[in-house]
Design a protein around this motif. Structure first.
Motif, PDB file in Angstrom:
ATOM      1  N   GLY A  55      10.450   5.952  -3.255  1.00 15.42           N
ATOM      2  CA  GLY A  55       9.816   4.986  -3.479  1.00 15.42           C
ATOM      3  C   GLY A  55       9.198   4.843  -2.717  1.00 15.42           C
ATOM      4  N   VAL A  56       8.231   5.252  -1.267  1.00 19.76           N
ATOM      5  CA  VAL A  56       7.131   4.630  -1.316  1.00 19.76           C
ATOM      6  C   VAL A  56       6.099   6.275  -1.183  1.00 19.76           C
ATOM      7  CG1 VAL A  56       6.289   5.709   1.249  1.00 19.76           C
ATOM      8  CG2 VAL A  56       8.236   4.199   1.222  1.00 19.76           C
ATOM      9  N   GLU A  57       6.562   7.268  -1.451  1.00 21.91           N
ATOM     10  CA  GLU A  57       6.150   8.174  -2.202  1.00 21.91           C
ATOM     11  C   GLU A  57       5.386   8.362  -3.934  1.00 21.91           C
ATOM     12  OE1 GLU A  57       7.955  12.187  -1.367  1.00 21.91           O
ATOM     13  OE2 GLU A  57       7.119  12.362   0.360  1.00 21.91           O
ATOM     14  N   ILE A  82       2.816  -0.625   1.757  1.00 18.63           N
ATOM     15  CA  ILE A  82       4.063  -0.302   1.986  1.00 18.63           C
ATOM     16  C   ILE A  82       4.251  -0.691   3.220  1.00 18.63           C
ATOM     17  CG2 ILE A  82       4.878   1.433   0.895  1.00 18.63           C
ATOM     18  CD1 ILE A  82       3.543   3.440   3.052  1.00 18.63           C
ATOM     19  N   HIS A  83       4.930  -0.530   4.597  1.00 16.23           N
ATOM     20  CA  HIS A  83       5.277  -1.700   5.659  1.00 16.23           C
ATOM     21  C   HIS A  83       4.619  -0.438   6.546  1.00 16.23           C
ATOM     22  CE1 HIS A  83       7.322  -5.243   4.220  1.00 16.23           C
ATOM     23  NE2 HIS A  83       5.869  -5.905   4.090  1.00 16.23           N
ATOM     24  N   ASN A  84       2.956   0.250   6.870  1.00 14.60           N
ATOM     25  CA  ASN A  84       2.694   1.193   7.833  1.00 14.60           C
ATOM     26  C   ASN A  84       1.043   1.486   7.595  1.00 14.60           C
ATOM     27  OD1 ASN A  84       1.545   4.158   8.158  1.00 14.60           O
ATOM     28  ND2 ASN A  84       3.446   3.823   9.017  1.00 14.60           N
ATOM     29  N   PRO A  85       0.851   0.782   9.233  1.00 16.35           N
ATOM     30  CA  PRO A  85      -0.265   0.130   9.507  1.00 16.35           C
ATOM     31  C   PRO A  85      -0.937   1.347   8.537  1.00 16.35           C
ATOM     32  CG  PRO A  85       0.492   0.580  11.307  1.00 16.35           C
ATOM     33  CD  PRO A  85       2.247   0.769  10.200  1.00 16.35           C
ATOM     34  N   GLN A  86      -0.883   2.833   9.428  1.00 15.82           N
ATOM     35  CA  GLN A  86      -2.126   4.236   8.625  1.00 15.82           C
ATOM     36  C   GLN A  86      -2.399   4.581   7.336  1.00 15.82           C
ATOM     37  OE1 GLN A  86      -0.966   7.428  10.454  1.00 15.82           O
ATOM     38  NE2 GLN A  86      -2.278   8.484   9.287  1.00 15.82           N
ATOM     39  N   VAL A  87      -1.357   3.370   6.439  1.00 16.50           N
ATOM     40  CA  VAL A  87      -1.489   3.978   5.222  1.00 16.50           C
ATOM     41  C   VAL A  87      -2.637   2.368   4.660  1.00 16.50           C
ATOM     42  CG1 VAL A  87      -0.175   4.183   2.974  1.00 16.50           C
ATOM     43  CG2 VAL A  87       1.002   5.054   4.888  1.00 16.50           C
ATOM     44  N   ASN A  88      -1.936   1.626   4.764  1.00 18.99           N
ATOM     45  CA  ASN A  88      -2.466   0.176   4.166  1.00 18.99           C
ATOM     46  C   ASN A  88      -3.660   0.509   5.427  1.00 18.99           C
ATOM     47  OD1 ASN A  88      -0.573  -1.503   3.020  1.00 18.99           O
ATOM     48  ND2 ASN A  88       0.223  -1.396   5.658  1.00 18.99           N
TER      49      ASN A  88
END
Length: 410
Positions: A55-57, A82-88
């Protein structure tokens, strides 16, 4: 399973090779033992399954392709992808703007949107009310909807049991984006109520049995039940679904408990249980199951400490931390920069919602044995960074390149 086009800077040569080798040797995913990376003075045990899930990919691929294919257009995300600071942060650096925070508070007014704008629905999904707002503006939601298919599976399961006149009990965190979305979809079809944990399930049981006055329910479960919920009528037939990232053992325990409550109240048998309790089976996603099972297996390995990498507001990651904490000292970090030195680490206490500084977290004896895993929204590159940082403190360790060559030849 489909292969996604995820930016290369989220990948790790080391971890991609490990996952490829493990998959080749264990196609049916029956071996949940960790992978040993022996650097000499430092021994790293990597969980069998961790990192980006399907789902994330899928969500990341759609988001970055949308940016690439729509130069000059205004692109928004309903909330964090998603709940990841780098991706956001990466998406924000590409010009994507966030309409709401994770609690649903509006950051940019919806009435400032136009039908020419693009709005990405995050992997958690969204509520029917927000979908309607976007449609009314004229914004197409299907093309840019990154809702995880395993979240949609829960919605479909809820709709199926709602059609049979069951009330929906949702095990989840009421303020979490996914639970808010699931509650919206479930309550459109049937009376619905959210329970946070076993303690709330036990309190709900007192209303099922009549041990607690019905009128008290509305205050005790404030903001956790659907409009028009009738305690005396709507708890006579129930089914349990869940936020997909909850602890599998907790969801199962809540379902088993409420099932027994119904059996005792209505004197049910195996033949008649379906009259009062829906068979929803497990609605956790495969990645949550695999990651949690991998951690449980990894914890059978004698070790000095565990490190869990992931976003601090990530539900699935916090549950991995919870499992590790039961066995040994565990440090929850969102990137390698939190490992300040061989002596100090800055890590997150998800119980108190604070970062804390811990000294002397690494033992003085060698070899040091460290268990490592990460959440389903954490890039593998961050895990490799953590490994690189740890081994940098010890002269004479093998390099990551040496370990890659060693794995490649096995």
């Amino acid at each position: 399973m489909k292969q996604f086009d995820v930016p290369v800077f989220y990948r790790s040569n080391l971890i991609s090779l490990i996952k490829k080798k493990r998959k080749e040797k264990d196609k049916l995913k029956k071996d949940f033992t960790p992978t040993l990376l022996d650097f000499g003075p430092v021994q790293i045990f990597l969980a069998r399954h961790f990192g980006f899930c399907y789902g994330v990919e899928n969500a990341i691929e759609i988001a970055f392709k949308t940016v690439e294919q729509n130069p000059g257009k205004r692109i928004f995300l309903l909330s964090e992808m998603i709940h990841n600071p780098q991706v956001n942060a990466d998406l924000a650096n590409h010009g994507v703007r966030f309409l709401q925070n994770t609690e649903g508070k509006e950051l940019i007014p919806f009435d400032s949107l136009t039908k020419e704008d693009i709005v990405l629905i995050p992997a958690f999904g969204t509520t029917l009310d927000i979908e309607k707002k976007l449609v009314d503006i004229g914004i197409p939601i299907e093309k840019y909807n990154t809702t995880c298919p395993f979240v949609e599976k829960v919605w479909n399961r809820s709709a199926a049991i709602a059609a049979k006149d069951y009330t929906i009990i949702i095990h989840g965190k009421p303020s979490h984006e996914e639970t808010r979305a699931t509650f919206s979809h479930a309550s459109a079809n049937a009376p619905s109520v959210v329970v946070k944990n076993m303690a709330q399930a036990q309190r709900l049981a007192t209303y099922i049995t009549g041990a607690s006055p019905a009128q008290n329910f509305y205050e005790e479960f404030k903001n956790q039940y659907s409009e028009g919920f009738d305690v005396e009528k709507d708890l006579q037939r129930i089914g349990v679904v869940n936020q997909t990232t909850m602890l599998a053992s907790d969801t199962q325990a809540i379902a088993d408990f409420l099932k027994q409550v119904m059996i005792d109240k209505y004197q049910l048998t195996k033949a008649t249980i379906a009259e009062r309790f829906a068979d929803t089976r497990d609605t956790l996603c495969y990645a949550t199951n695999d990651n949690q099972t991998s951690v449980l297996e990894m914890l059978n390995t004698p070790a000095d400490l565990a490190i869990v990498v992931g976003g601090y507001n990530s539900s699935n990651t916090s549950h991995l931390v919870e499992l590790c904490e039961e066995k040994l000292s565990t440090y929850y970090i969102n990137n390698s920069e939190k490992i300040l030195s061989r002596k100090e680490i800055l890590h997150y206490n998800f119980h108190t919602k604070q970062e804390i500084l811990t000294a002397d977290y690494l033992p003085t004896t060698e070899p040091i044995r460290i268990l490592i895993t990460s959440g389903a929204s954490c890039p593998d590159a961050l895990v490799e960074d953590v490994i690189q940082k740890l081994i940098s403190f010890y002269p004479g360790t093998k390099s990551i390149e040496e370990i890659i060559a060693q794995i490649a030849n096995t």
